[in-house]
Motif scaffolding. Structure first.
Motif, mmCIF file in Angstrom:
data_model
loop_
_atom_site.group_PDB
_atom_site.id
_atom_site.type_symbol
_atom_site.label_atom_id
_atom_site.label_comp_id
_atom_site.label_asym_id
_atom_site.label_seq_id
_atom_site.Cartn_x
_atom_site.Cartn_y
_atom_site.Cartn_z
ATOM 1 N N GLY A 1 0.829 -1.201 0.000
ATOM 2 C CA GLY A 1 0.000 0.000 0.000
ATOM 3 C C GLY A 1 0.855 1.238 0.000
ATOM 4 N N GLN A 2 0.283 2.329 0.485
ATOM 5 C CA GLN A 2 1.044 3.575 0.588
ATOM 6 C C GLN A 2 0.652 4.263 1.883
ATOM 7 N N GLU A 3 1.607 4.882 2.507
ATOM 8 C CA GLU A 3 1.343 5.554 3.774
ATOM 9 C C GLU A 3 0.470 6.785 3.550
ATOM 10 N N PHE A 4 -0.330 7.117 4.558
ATOM 11 C CA PHE A 4 -1.144 8.324 4.560
ATOM 12 C C PHE A 4 -1.181 8.848 5.991
ATOM 13 N N ASP A 5 -1.526 10.101 6.166
ATOM 14 C CA ASP A 5 -1.524 10.727 7.482
ATOM 15 C C ASP A 5 -2.846 10.464 8.201
ATOM 16 N N PRO A 6 -2.860 9.568 9.186
ATOM 17 C CA PRO A 6 -4.109 9.267 9.887
ATOM 18 C C PRO A 6 -4.636 10.445 10.705
ATOM 19 N N GLN A 7 -3.779 11.385 11.033
ATOM 20 C CA GLN A 7 -4.214 12.565 11.799
ATOM 21 C C GLN A 7 -5.184 13.430 11.000
ATOM 22 N N ARG A 8 -5.232 13.230 9.696
ATOM 23 C CA ARG A 8 -6.132 14.013 8.835
ATOM 24 C C ARG A 8 -7.522 13.381 8.710
#
Length: 103
Positions: free
Chosen positions: A18-25
């Motif tokens: 997969g690809q990382e994403f910012d969970p804080q968003r």
């Protein structure tokens, strides 16, 4: 393909999919308000796109498999209505620091 992932994990110690994403968003997503471009601005391009019940979905996901530590997963599925507005979303994570995001 499972044996290939296993072989890679043994050779490298860990494998990411997969690809990382910012969970804080994730809490910034607003059902009935956020549009596709808002989601793209917050999280980037989706890892996968699809259709659920005839409507578009975007998936953001990052899975980390390791021989030496627990599996770490994080995924977000965003469902849009016919006008491209967020209809619903589901966020799941095995990361301890993400637990507060569900509250």
């Amino acid at each position: 393909i499972g044996w290939l992932v296993g072989l890679a994990a043994l050779g490298l110690g860990c494998v990411s999919v997969g690809q990382e994403f910012d969970p804080q968003r994730v809490p910034d997503l607003e059902i009935g308000v956020s549009q596709r471009e808002d989601v793209r601005r917050l999280l980037g391009d989706p890892w996968r796109t699809g259709i659920e019940d005839g409507l578009p979905t975007w998936t953001y996901a990052h899975y980390r498999y390791s021989v030496f530590s627990p599996v770490r997963t994080r995924d977000l599925i965003v469902r849009f209505d016919g006008e491209g507005v967020v209809r619903s979303y589901g966020f799941n994570s095995t990361y301890e620091q993400d637990r507060a995001l569900g509250r």
